[in-house]
Design a protein around this motif. Sequence first.
Motif, PDB file in Angstrom:
ATOM      1  N   ALA A 112      32.326  47.981  50.850  1.00  6.41           N
ATOM      2  CA  ALA A 112      32.718  46.670  50.345  1.00  6.41           C
ATOM      3  C   ALA A 112      33.446  46.793  49.015  1.00  6.41           C
ATOM      4  O   ALA A 112      34.449  46.104  48.777  1.00  6.41           O
ATOM      5  N   VAL A 113      32.949  47.654  48.142  1.00  6.77           N
ATOM      6  CA  VAL A 113      33.611  47.852  46.850  1.00  6.77           C
ATOM      7  C   VAL A 113      35.021  48.380  47.057  1.00  6.77           C
ATOM      8  O   VAL A 113      36.000  47.838  46.520  1.00  6.77           O
ATOM      9  N   ARG A 114      35.150  49.427  47.829  1.00  2.00           N
ATOM     10  CA  ARG A 114      36.459  50.066  47.992  1.00  2.00           C
ATOM     11  C   ARG A 114      37.438  49.172  48.746  1.00  2.00           C
ATOM     12  O   ARG A 114      38.617  49.072  48.378  1.00  2.00           O
ATOM     13  N   ALA A 115      36.975  48.507  49.801  1.00  2.52           N
ATOM     14  CA  ALA A 115      37.865  47.619  50.555  1.00  2.52           C
ATOM     15  C   ALA A 115      38.272  46.422  49.710  1.00  2.52           C
ATOM     16  O   ALA A 115      39.440  46.010  49.707  1.00  2.52           O
ATOM     17  N   GLY A 116      37.308  45.872  48.964  1.00  2.00           N
ATOM     18  CA  GLY A 116      37.604  44.709  48.136  1.00  2.00           C
ATOM     19  C   GLY A 116      38.578  45.026  47.021  1.00  2.00           C
ATOM     20  O   GLY A 116      39.551  44.284  46.794  1.00  2.00           O
ATOM     21  N   ASP A 133      41.179  53.372  52.349  1.00  2.00           N
ATOM     22  CA  ASP A 133      40.875  54.613  51.625  1.00  2.00           C
ATOM     23  C   ASP A 133      42.038  55.157  50.808  1.00  2.00           C
ATOM     24  O   ASP A 133      41.833  55.924  49.853  1.00  2.00           O
ATOM     25  N   GLY A 134      43.272  54.788  51.160  1.00  2.00           N
ATOM     26  CA  GLY A 134      44.426  55.328  50.463  1.00  2.00           C
ATOM     27  C   GLY A 134      44.785  54.620  49.176  1.00  2.00           C
ATOM     28  O   GLY A 134      45.716  55.024  48.481  1.00  2.00           O
ATOM     29  N   VAL A 135      44.054  53.551  48.830  1.00  5.43           N
ATOM     30  CA  VAL A 135      44.378  52.766  47.634  1.00  5.43           C
ATOM     31  C   VAL A 135      43.344  53.032  46.543  1.00  5.43           C
ATOM     32  O   VAL A 135      42.132  52.951  46.784  1.00  5.43           O
ATOM     33  N   HIS A 136      43.834  53.322  45.347  1.00  5.74           N
ATOM     34  CA  HIS A 136      42.971  53.595  44.201  1.00  5.74           C
ATOM     35  C   HIS A 136      43.523  52.879  42.978  1.00  5.74           C
ATOM     36  O   HIS A 136      44.729  52.634  42.883  1.00  5.74           O
ATOM     37  N   PRO A 137      42.665  52.551  42.024  1.00  5.01           N
ATOM     38  CA  PRO A 137      43.165  51.950  40.785  1.00  5.01           C
ATOM     39  C   PRO A 137      43.843  52.996  39.911  1.00  5.01           C
ATOM     40  O   PRO A 137      43.447  54.171  39.913  1.00  5.01           O
ATOM     41  N   ALA A 138      44.853  52.576  39.181  1.00  5.29           N
ATOM     42  CA  ALA A 138      45.504  53.476  38.241  1.00  5.29           C
ATOM     43  C   ALA A 138      44.555  53.795  37.088  1.00  5.29           C
ATOM     44  O   ALA A 138      43.611  53.040  36.823  1.00  5.29           O
ATOM     45  N   PRO A 139      44.760  54.904  36.413  1.00  8.23           N
ATOM     46  CA  PRO A 139      43.900  55.251  35.272  1.00  8.23           C
ATOM     47  C   PRO A 139      43.850  54.118  34.243  1.00  8.23           C
ATOM     48  O   PRO A 139      44.853  53.472  33.959  1.00  8.23           O
ATOM     49  N   GLY A 140      42.655  53.886  33.717  1.00 10.15           N
ATOM     50  CA  GLY A 140      42.486  52.848  32.705  1.00 10.15           C
ATOM     51  C   GLY A 140      42.145  51.483  33.257  1.00 10.15           C
ATOM     52  O   GLY A 140      42.057  50.504  32.504  1.00 10.15           O
ATOM     53  N   TYR A 141      41.951  51.363  34.557  1.00  8.59           N
ATOM     54  CA  TYR A 141      41.586  50.083  35.175  1.00  8.59           C
ATOM     55  C   TYR A 141      40.284  49.577  34.563  1.00  8.59           C
ATOM     56  O   TYR A 141      39.309  50.315  34.436  1.00  8.59           O
ATOM     57  N   LEU A 161      44.020  44.992  44.506  1.00  7.33           N
ATOM     58  CA  LEU A 161      45.119  45.777  43.948  1.00  7.33           C
ATOM     59  C   LEU A 161      46.402  45.619  44.758  1.00  7.33           C
ATOM     60  O   LEU A 161      47.505  45.739  44.219  1.00  7.33           O
ATOM     61  N   SER A 162      46.268  45.339  46.046  1.00  6.69           N
ATOM     62  CA  SER A 162      47.427  45.201  46.932  1.00  6.69           C
ATOM     63  C   SER A 162      47.941  43.768  46.991  1.00  6.69           C
ATOM     64  O   SER A 162      48.864  43.464  47.760  1.00  6.69           O
ATOM     65  N   GLY A 163      47.349  42.877  46.199  1.00  6.65           N
ATOM     66  CA  GLY A 163      47.818  41.506  46.130  1.00  6.65           C
ATOM     67  C   GLY A 163      47.291  40.596  47.226  1.00  6.65           C
ATOM     68  O   GLY A 163      47.769  39.472  47.379  1.00  6.65           O
ATOM     69  N   LEU A 164      46.308  41.050  47.994  1.00  4.04           N
ATOM     70  CA  LEU A 164      45.716  40.229  49.050  1.00  4.04           C
ATOM     71  C   LEU A 164      44.419  39.641  48.498  1.00  4.04           C
ATOM     72  O   LEU A 164      43.348  40.244  48.598  1.00  4.04           O
ATOM     73  N   THR A 165      44.515  38.465  47.902  1.00  3.85           N
ATOM     74  CA  THR A 165      43.380  37.847  47.230  1.00  3.85           C
ATOM     75  C   THR A 165      43.106  36.460  47.793  1.00  3.85           C
ATOM     76  O   THR A 165      43.898  35.914  48.557  1.00  3.85           O
ATOM     77  N   GLY A 166      41.959  35.909  47.418  1.00  9.57           N
ATOM     78  CA  GLY A 166      41.588  34.582  47.903  1.00  9.57           C
ATOM     79  C   GLY A 166      41.149  34.581  49.357  1.00  9.57           C
ATOM     80  O   GLY A 166      41.197  33.548  50.020  1.00  9.57           O
ATOM     81  N   ILE A 167      40.705  35.744  49.849  1.00 11.49           N
ATOM     82  CA  ILE A 167      40.315  35.877  51.253  1.00 11.49           C
ATOM     83  C   ILE A 167      38.917  36.479  51.348  1.00 11.49           C
ATOM     84  O   ILE A 167      38.328  36.892  50.343  1.00 11.49           O
ATOM     85  N   ALA A 203      47.858  48.425  38.379  1.00 14.19           N
ATOM     86  CA  ALA A 203      48.681  48.785  39.530  1.00 14.19           C
ATOM     87  C   ALA A 203      47.862  49.603  40.512  1.00 14.19           C
ATOM     88  O   ALA A 203      46.912  50.291  40.137  1.00 14.19           O
ATOM     89  N   ALA A 204      48.237  49.508  41.769  1.00 11.71           N
ATOM     90  CA  ALA A 204      47.576  50.295  42.809  1.00 11.71           C
ATOM     91  C   ALA A 204      48.240  51.651  42.924  1.00 11.71           C
ATOM     92  O   ALA A 204      49.467  51.778  42.810  1.00 11.71           O
ATOM     93  N   VAL A 205      47.437  52.665  43.142  1.00 13.00           N
ATOM     94  CA  VAL A 205      47.942  53.987  43.473  1.00 13.00           C
ATOM     95  C   VAL A 205      47.724  54.170  44.970  1.00 13.00           C
ATOM     96  O   VAL A 205      46.593  54.231  45.442  1.00 13.00           O
TER      97      VAL A 205
END
Length: 217
Positions: A197-201, A61-69, A206-212, A33-35
């Motif tokens: 690139a890492v953080r934006a990707g 910048d406001g999106v982070h992986p939940a603990p245990g990702y 995590l936000s469900g915007l994939t395949g782009i 899940a995204a934090v």
Amino acid sequence: MRSRLVAVGALTALLLSGCGAADDWSKPHPVPAAVGVLGQGFTSTPPTPEATIRPRPGSWDGVHPAPGYRVVLLTAGDDPQTKTLVGAVKDWAAQEKVSLKVVTANDAGRHTDSILEAVNLAPDLVITAGGELVDALTLVTASHLERQFLVLGAELAEPTGNVTAANWTGATFRGAGLNTATGADPTSFTPARAAAAVRAGVASVLSGLTGIVIRLP
């Protein structure tokens, strides 16, 4: 004295077992899940499959992986560009307290096997670093739609919905025999671009915007 040594030994064993448990991927794992949420300017509308978006710097910048990702870093090549990407992933994982495993594809003739090794570890995300992997990724990713991939500093020519790319002008390699309009520029692989690139990707996945394709400045 002997009792003291036994106590120290028991404490050491406890600490070691605690470290092992933290990295035990065989145990049940919650759905990733995204934090946080994406900021204004990441994308104005939900992108269509294979679309290229150009998010506003920092909108992720406001999106982070939940603990245990759980992340597998799949890397091939020892060129400076790949090393820059690898360093960015490891720095990000340490900062975000991500559980990270690394698969190094040393044999160019067995890149497909290395990708399958990463897939079989069942991570939440496979992050790839190294243009050498692009052709093999094209062959494998469509058969493993249950696994999310993030390609750094490159992209697939026809990605499926589980493959997201994060790159920039000068880092848009799409595979053998496929030229890009802007050409390759090794000097464009800066630590700052790799980190973004890492953080934006990851934020996009995590936000469900994939395949782009996420095209950075």
